[in-house]
Design a protein around this motif. Structure first.
Motif, PDB file in Angstrom:
ATOM      1  N   GLY B 150       0.824  -1.206   0.000  1.00  0.00           N
ATOM      2  CA  GLY B 150       0.000   0.000   0.000  1.00  0.00           C
ATOM      3  C   GLY B 150       0.861   1.260   0.000  1.00  0.00           C
ATOM      4  N   TRP B 151       1.920   1.232   0.805  1.00  0.00           N
ATOM      5  CA  TRP B 151       2.823   2.392   0.848  1.00  0.00           C
ATOM      6  C   TRP B 151       3.505   2.592  -0.498  1.00  0.00           C
ATOM      7  CZ3 TRP B 151       3.426   6.538   3.752  1.00  0.00           C
ATOM      8  CH2 TRP B 151       4.539   7.343   3.487  1.00  0.00           C
ATOM      9  N   ALA B 152       3.909   1.489  -1.140  1.00  0.00           N
ATOM     10  CA  ALA B 152       4.535   1.587  -2.464  1.00  0.00           C
ATOM     11  C   ALA B 152       3.570   2.253  -3.445  1.00  0.00           C
ATOM     12  CB  ALA B 152       4.960   0.205  -2.962  1.00  0.00           C
ATOM     13  N   ALA B 153       2.290   1.878  -3.363  1.00  0.00           N
ATOM     14  CA  ALA B 153       1.288   2.473  -4.252  1.00  0.00           C
ATOM     15  C   ALA B 153       1.085   3.962  -3.921  1.00  0.00           C
ATOM     16  CB  ALA B 153      -0.035   1.715  -4.140  1.00  0.00           C
ATOM     17  N   PHE B 154       1.049   4.288  -2.638  1.00  0.00           N
ATOM     18  CA  PHE B 154       0.895   5.696  -2.223  1.00  0.00           C
ATOM     19  C   PHE B 154       2.074   6.526  -2.740  1.00  0.00           C
ATOM     20  CE2 PHE B 154       1.441   8.905   1.365  1.00  0.00           C
ATOM     21  CZ  PHE B 154       0.401   9.727   0.951  1.00  0.00           C
ATOM     22  N   HIS B 155       3.280   5.999  -2.538  1.00  0.00           N
ATOM     23  CA  HIS B 155       4.487   6.686  -2.997  1.00  0.00           C
ATOM     24  C   HIS B 155       4.421   6.907  -4.508  1.00  0.00           C
ATOM     25  CE1 HIS B 155       8.807   6.800  -4.208  1.00  0.00           C
ATOM     26  NE2 HIS B 155       8.889   7.572  -3.147  1.00  0.00           N
ATOM     27  N   HIS B 156       3.948   5.905  -5.220  1.00  0.00           N
ATOM     28  CA  HIS B 156       3.801   5.994  -6.665  1.00  0.00           C
ATOM     29  C   HIS B 156       2.815   7.100  -7.043  1.00  0.00           C
ATOM     30  CE1 HIS B 156       2.280   4.697 -10.656  1.00  0.00           C
ATOM     31  NE2 HIS B 156       3.522   4.327 -10.833  1.00  0.00           N
ATOM     32  N   ALA B 157       1.691   7.169  -6.322  1.00  0.00           N
ATOM     33  CA  ALA B 157       0.676   8.184  -6.609  1.00  0.00           C
ATOM     34  C   ALA B 157       1.205   9.596  -6.319  1.00  0.00           C
ATOM     35  CB  ALA B 157      -0.584   7.915  -5.787  1.00  0.00           C
ATOM     36  N   VAL B 158       1.959   9.734  -5.226  1.00  0.00           N
ATOM     37  CA  VAL B 158       2.507  11.053  -4.876  1.00  0.00           C
ATOM     38  C   VAL B 158       3.501  11.504  -5.950  1.00  0.00           C
ATOM     39  CG1 VAL B 158       3.940  12.321  -3.216  1.00  0.00           C
ATOM     40  CG2 VAL B 158       2.116  10.818  -2.396  1.00  0.00           C
ATOM     41  N   GLN B 159       4.321  10.567  -6.430  1.00  0.00           N
ATOM     42  CA  GLN B 159       5.282  10.917  -7.481  1.00  0.00           C
ATOM     43  C   GLN B 159       4.546  11.330  -8.754  1.00  0.00           C
ATOM     44  OE1 GLN B 159       8.662  11.131  -6.870  1.00  0.00           O
ATOM     45  NE2 GLN B 159       8.463  12.262  -8.786  1.00  0.00           N
ATOM     46  N   ALA B 160       3.487  10.609  -9.103  1.00  0.00           N
ATOM     47  CA  ALA B 160       2.690  10.944 -10.292  1.00  0.00           C
ATOM     48  C   ALA B 160       2.076  12.341 -10.153  1.00  0.00           C
ATOM     49  CB  ALA B 160       1.593   9.896 -10.496  1.00  0.00           C
ATOM     50  N   TRP B 161       1.666  12.674  -8.934  1.00  0.00           N
ATOM     51  CA  TRP B 161       1.053  13.978  -8.661  1.00  0.00           C
ATOM     52  C   TRP B 161       2.092  15.104  -8.754  1.00  0.00           C
ATOM     53  CZ3 TRP B 161       1.818  16.408  -3.591  1.00  0.00           C
ATOM     54  CH2 TRP B 161       1.059  17.566  -3.400  1.00  0.00           C
ATOM     55  N   ILE B 162       3.316  14.820  -8.302  1.00  0.00           N
ATOM     56  CA  ILE B 162       4.370  15.836  -8.410  1.00  0.00           C
ATOM     57  C   ILE B 162       4.746  16.031  -9.877  1.00  0.00           C
ATOM     58  CG2 ILE B 162       6.850  16.221  -7.943  1.00  0.00           C
ATOM     59  CD1 ILE B 162       6.359  15.542  -5.066  1.00  0.00           C
ATOM     60  N   ASP B 163       4.779  14.940 -10.652  1.00  0.00           N
ATOM     61  CA  ASP B 163       5.099  15.033 -12.081  1.00  0.00           C
ATOM     62  C   ASP B 163       3.952  15.668 -12.878  1.00  0.00           C
ATOM     63  OD1 ASP B 163       7.464  13.768 -11.506  1.00  0.00           O
ATOM     64  OD2 ASP B 163       6.828  11.795 -12.210  1.00  0.00           O
ATOM     65  N   ASP B 164       2.723  15.453 -12.443  1.00  0.00           N
ATOM     66  CA  ASP B 164       1.555  15.909 -13.200  1.00  0.00           C
ATOM     67  C   ASP B 164       0.550  16.577 -12.260  1.00  0.00           C
ATOM     68  OD1 ASP B 164      -0.738  16.299 -14.710  1.00  0.00           O
ATOM     69  OD2 ASP B 164      -1.294  14.172 -14.711  1.00  0.00           O
ATOM     70  N   PRO B 165       0.783  17.846 -11.935  1.00  0.00           N
ATOM     71  CA  PRO B 165      -0.079  18.541 -10.971  1.00  0.00           C
ATOM     72  C   PRO B 165      -1.421  18.960 -11.570  1.00  0.00           C
ATOM     73  CG  PRO B 165       1.758  19.955 -11.630  1.00  0.00           C
ATOM     74  CD  PRO B 165       1.888  18.682 -12.411  1.00  0.00           C
ATOM     75  N   SER B 166      -1.667  18.628 -12.849  1.00  0.00           N
ATOM     76  CA  SER B 166      -2.949  19.032 -13.442  1.00  0.00           C
ATOM     77  C   SER B 166      -4.102  18.243 -12.823  1.00  0.00           C
ATOM     78  CB  SER B 166      -2.925  18.830 -14.966  1.00  0.00           C
ATOM     79  OG  SER B 166      -3.024  17.451 -15.280  1.00  0.00           O
ATOM     80  N   GLN B 167      -3.795  17.092 -12.224  1.00  0.00           N
ATOM     81  CA  GLN B 167      -4.818  16.347 -11.495  1.00  0.00           C
ATOM     82  C   GLN B 167      -4.525  16.391 -10.000  1.00  0.00           C
ATOM     83  OE1 GLN B 167      -6.412  12.544 -13.083  1.00  0.00           O
ATOM     84  NE2 GLN B 167      -4.585  12.613 -14.358  1.00  0.00           N
ATOM     85  N   SER B 168      -5.588  16.264  -9.198  1.00  0.00           N
ATOM     86  CA  SER B 168      -5.412  16.259  -7.744  1.00  0.00           C
ATOM     87  C   SER B 168      -4.706  14.978  -7.309  1.00  0.00           C
ATOM     88  CB  SER B 168      -6.772  16.344  -7.061  1.00  0.00           C
ATOM     89  OG  SER B 168      -7.495  15.153  -7.303  1.00  0.00           O
ATOM     90  N   LEU B 169      -4.136  15.020  -6.116  1.00  0.00           N
ATOM     91  CA  LEU B 169      -3.532  13.825  -5.557  1.00  0.00           C
ATOM     92  C   LEU B 169      -4.596  12.744  -5.377  1.00  0.00           C
ATOM     93  CD1 LEU B 169      -1.311  12.149  -4.331  1.00  0.00           C
ATOM     94  CD2 LEU B 169      -1.429  13.529  -2.256  1.00  0.00           C
ATOM     95  N   ASP B 170      -5.794  13.167  -5.010  1.00  0.00           N
ATOM     96  CA  ASP B 170      -6.893  12.218  -4.842  1.00  0.00           C
ATOM     97  C   ASP B 170      -7.165  11.459  -6.145  1.00  0.00           C
ATOM     98  OD1 ASP B 170      -8.633  11.711  -2.452  1.00  0.00           O
ATOM     99  OD2 ASP B 170     -10.177  11.847  -3.996  1.00  0.00           O
ATOM    100  N   ALA B 171      -7.150  12.184  -7.268  1.00  0.00           N
ATOM    101  CA  ALA B 171      -7.377  11.540  -8.567  1.00  0.00           C
ATOM    102  C   ALA B 171      -6.238  10.569  -8.885  1.00  0.00           C
ATOM    103  CB  ALA B 171      -7.491  12.596  -9.667  1.00  0.00           C
ATOM    104  N   HIS B 172      -4.994  10.976  -8.577  1.00  0.00           N
ATOM    105  CA  HIS B 172      -3.856  10.077  -8.810  1.00  0.00           C
ATOM    106  C   HIS B 172      -3.949   8.831  -7.923  1.00  0.00           C
ATOM    107  CE1 HIS B 172      -1.418  12.281 -11.695  1.00  0.00           C
ATOM    108  NE2 HIS B 172      -1.588  13.396 -11.015  1.00  0.00           N
ATOM    109  N   LEU B 173      -4.436   9.013  -6.693  1.00  0.00           N
ATOM    110  CA  LEU B 173      -4.603   7.856  -5.805  1.00  0.00           C
ATOM    111  C   LEU B 173      -5.639   6.889  -6.356  1.00  0.00           C
ATOM    112  CD1 LEU B 173      -4.521   9.345  -2.189  1.00  0.00           C
ATOM    113  CD2 LEU B 173      -3.173   7.414  -3.009  1.00  0.00           C
ATOM    114  N   SER B 174      -6.765   7.436  -6.831  1.00  0.00           N
ATOM    115  CA  SER B 174      -7.800   6.570  -7.408  1.00  0.00           C
ATOM    116  C   SER B 174      -7.242   5.787  -8.585  1.00  0.00           C
ATOM    117  CB  SER B 174      -8.995   7.402  -7.881  1.00  0.00           C
ATOM    118  OG  SER B 174      -9.587   8.065  -6.790  1.00  0.00           O
ATOM    119  N   GLN B 175      -6.497   6.493  -9.442  1.00  0.00           N
ATOM    120  CA  GLN B 175      -5.909   5.860 -10.621  1.00  0.00           C
ATOM    121  C   GLN B 175      -4.937   4.752 -10.221  1.00  0.00           C
ATOM    122  OE1 GLN B 175      -6.334   6.707 -14.209  1.00  0.00           O
ATOM    123  NE2 GLN B 175      -5.488   4.645 -14.050  1.00  0.00           N
TER     124      GLN B 175
END
Lengths: 195, 195
Positions: B150-175
């Motif tokens: 779960g932490w690996a997935a969270f870390h992945h979502a946070v990195q995606a959000w930093i790379d692509d701030p056009s979507q919310s972190l919540d949206a990256h987490l769902s994805q």
């Protein structure tokens, strides 16, 4: 003097491990390691760039075994199946090196600079696995996620194997991936409020 | 002088961030940070034990938010659903702190002692999440595995959000959790040789 290069390398690893345990990593010099292994210090540097790398000798083999297994996996496997197969291959290397792997973990845990190198190597290895999956045609985003969660599961299985050596690493891997399947299987079916 | 303690803390964080970027972490002193924030050095040490911890200020809040969310999740949720809910809560803290989170990552990446502390904190946080799951009655082995993947997935979502701030972190987490579900969903159904 050990005759073959492989034998010298093995003796250097063993000598380093002994000295790091006896005196601590920071208090040990490459000259002392070479002397204990009964080789020249020049031989040490023919095998290892510095005294940290002696402890990560198996990691290059592990990375090569894992990425090769990913590349050579049969077509049509899902990413996590590909990774599980690769971890089974990599696990063989860890099992062969168990007498080295166990004390090594203790030394790393006790030495901050070694912990850092280990975590950096794990991060690089995860990146290498993600690249290997991408070369199989796995989508960019899925490749990184599969490599990160797969690596977390592998790490979990290796820790379980170190804690409980009565089962093989292969058995721990099967158990861990079955657990992961069950965890996310339940998640797939959805069971909100199911009690 | 800033009036409230919270205001002083915010200014100290901001001042530290600026100085670490301008001069590098190692070249900055706590006295300089206090001066830039327009407070006494004593005030610095009332808020932070050392100059590394300024950068991890949000982490204690994050850990508290995550473990509280795990504890308070409705009965009957599967472990990964519990964690996803917790990461959504934790994500709010990261989103509020985005102006701080982004430069912070750059400074940490450039400073080995900070990288090490970050990785150690992530490991401690994963342990805390596993404990929180155990207190909900999740089996020991599953709790650790769920927390790590779960932490690996969270870390992945946070990195995606930093790379692509056009979507919310919540949206990256769902994805990310949908991707994880798809990855292991395929795995559950099994598709060896399916091409």
């Amino acid at each position: 003097m050990p005759r073959s290069g492989a034998e010298a390398r093995r003796r250097l690893r063993q000598a380093a491990l002994e000295l790091y345990r006896e005196r601590g990593f920071d208090q040990t010099t490459t000259a002392e390691i070479a002397a204990r292994a009964d080789v020249n210090e020049r031989t040490f540097f023919r095998h290892f760039p510095d005294k940290r790398e002696v402890l990560f000798d198996g990691q290059a083999d592990l990375r090569d075994a894992l990425t090769r297994a990913v590349a050579e996996a049969p077509d049509g496997l899902e990413p996590l199946d590909v990774l599980l197969g690769a971890f089974r291959e990599g696990g063989r290397i860890l099992e062969e090196n168990r007498p080295f792997s166990e004390p090594r973990q203790e030394i790393i845990a006790a030495t901050p600079t070694l912990r850092e190198r280990e975590l950096a190597k794990a991060a690089a290895l995860t990146d290498a696995l993600a690249d290997a999956l991408r070369r199989r045609g796995v989508a960019d985003r899925l490749a990184a996620l599969a490599a990160q969660t797969g690596w977390a599961a592998f790490h979990h299985a290796v820790q379980a194997w170190i804690d409980d050596p009565s089962q093989s690493l292969d058995a721990h891997l099967s158990q861990t991936f079955a657990d992961l399947r069950a965890l996310t299987g339940h998640y797939v079916r959805g069971s909100r409020g199911a009690g």
